[in-house]
Write a protein that holds these residues in place. Structure first.
Motif, PDB file in Angstrom:
ATOM      1  N   MET A   1       0.671  -1.379  -0.266  1.00 31.07           N
ATOM      2  CA  MET A   1       0.247   0.113   0.085  1.00 31.07           C
ATOM      3  C   MET A   1       0.851   1.592   0.338  1.00 31.07           C
ATOM      4  N   GLY A   2       2.371   1.306   0.822  1.00 31.22           N
ATOM      5  CA  GLY A   2       3.216   2.490   0.633  1.00 31.22           C
ATOM      6  C   GLY A   2       3.221   2.187  -0.892  1.00 31.22           C
ATOM      7  N   LEU A   3       3.251   1.567  -1.530  1.00 30.26           N
ATOM      8  CA  LEU A   3       4.237   1.674  -2.469  1.00 30.26           C
ATOM      9  C   LEU A   3       3.487   2.883  -3.447  1.00 30.26           C
ATOM     10  N   LEU A   4       1.669   1.963  -3.757  1.00 28.89           N
ATOM     11  CA  LEU A   4       0.442   2.631  -4.575  1.00 28.89           C
ATOM     12  C   LEU A   4       1.311   4.301  -3.973  1.00 28.89           C
ATOM     13  N   LYS A   5       1.463   4.368  -3.037  1.00 26.51           N
ATOM     14  CA  LYS A   5       0.688   6.105  -2.704  1.00 26.51           C
ATOM     15  C   LYS A   5       2.012   6.460  -2.671  1.00 26.51           C
ATOM     16  N   PHE A   6       2.959   6.325  -2.871  1.00 26.47           N
ATOM     17  CA  PHE A   6       4.283   7.124  -2.949  1.00 26.47           C
ATOM     18  C   PHE A   6       4.479   6.923  -4.970  1.00 26.47           C
ATOM     19  N   ILE A   7       3.021   6.072  -5.387  1.00 30.23           N
ATOM     20  CA  ILE A   7       3.338   6.055  -6.811  1.00 30.23           C
ATOM     21  C   ILE A   7       2.355   7.768  -7.691  1.00 30.23           C
ATOM     22  N   ALA A   8       1.450   7.278  -6.610  1.00 31.37           N
ATOM     23  CA  ALA A   8       0.520   8.930  -6.744  1.00 31.37           C
ATOM     24  C   ALA A   8       0.802   9.687  -5.836  1.00 31.37           C
ATOM     25  N   VAL A   9       1.673  10.049  -5.350  1.00 27.70           N
ATOM     26  CA  VAL A   9       2.206  11.947  -5.106  1.00 27.70           C
ATOM     27  C   VAL A   9       3.332  11.889  -6.137  1.00 27.70           C
ATOM     28  N   GLY A  10       3.782  10.400  -6.508  1.00 23.75           N
ATOM     29  CA  GLY A  10       5.018  11.179  -7.655  1.00 23.75           C
ATOM     30  C   GLY A  10       4.453  11.378  -8.735  1.00 23.75           C
ATOM     31  N   ALA A  11       3.098  10.745  -9.422  1.00 24.58           N
ATOM     32  CA  ALA A  11       2.044  11.605 -10.261  1.00 24.58           C
ATOM     33  C   ALA A  11       1.587  13.056 -10.234  1.00 24.58           C
ATOM     34  N   ALA A  12       1.314  12.997  -9.406  1.00 28.21           N
ATOM     35  CA  ALA A  12       0.216  14.391  -8.462  1.00 28.21           C
ATOM     36  C   ALA A  12       1.422  16.003  -8.857  1.00 28.21           C
ATOM     37  N   ILE A  13       2.665  15.180  -8.639  1.00 28.57           N
ATOM     38  CA  ILE A  13       3.522  15.801  -8.440  1.00 28.57           C
ATOM     39  C   ILE A  13       4.459  16.337  -9.538  1.00 28.57           C
ATOM     40  N   GLY A  14       4.413  15.501 -10.547  1.00 27.70           N
ATOM     41  CA  GLY A  14       5.097  15.481 -12.245  1.00 27.70           C
ATOM     42  C   GLY A  14       4.568  15.918 -12.605  1.00 27.70           C
ATOM     43  N   TYR A  15       2.795  15.969 -12.530  1.00 24.28           N
ATOM     44  CA  TYR A  15       1.699  16.770 -13.293  1.00 24.28           C
ATOM     45  C   TYR A  15       1.476  17.714 -12.308  1.00 24.28           C
ATOM     46  N   GLY A  16       2.084  18.331 -11.825  1.00 23.86           N
ATOM     47  CA  GLY A  16       1.909  19.894 -11.023  1.00 23.86           C
ATOM     48  C   GLY A  16       2.859  20.659 -12.092  1.00 23.86           C
TER      49      GLY A  16
END
Length: 66
Positions: A1-16
């Motif tokens: 679950m931690g890896l999924l959260k890390f991927i989601a946060v990374g994608a959001a930062i990249g998109y921002g």
């Protein structure tokens, strides 16, 4: 679950980052506008802070004569 959260946060930062650096129809990005206006915002904040500090000092010493 931690890896999924890390991927989601990374994608959001990249998109921002992509969104604020993308050039618009006028050839400028949101980041360009922010960096251009930053000195003006800094001066406004500095003036506001100075006024509030003086107001607090006057409230702290109402009858001292300073």
């Amino acid at each position: 679950m931690g890896l999924l959260k890390f991927i989601a946060v990374g994608a959001a930062i990249g998109y921002g980052i992509n969104y604020i650096t993308k050039k618009g129809p006028n050839g400028r990005s949101i980041l360009d506008d922010i960096t251009e206006d930053a000195p003006e915002w800094f001066n406004k904040a500095k003036t506001y802070a100075t006024e509030k500090v003086e107001e607090v000092v006057q409230q702290a010493r109402p009858n001292s004569g300073y």
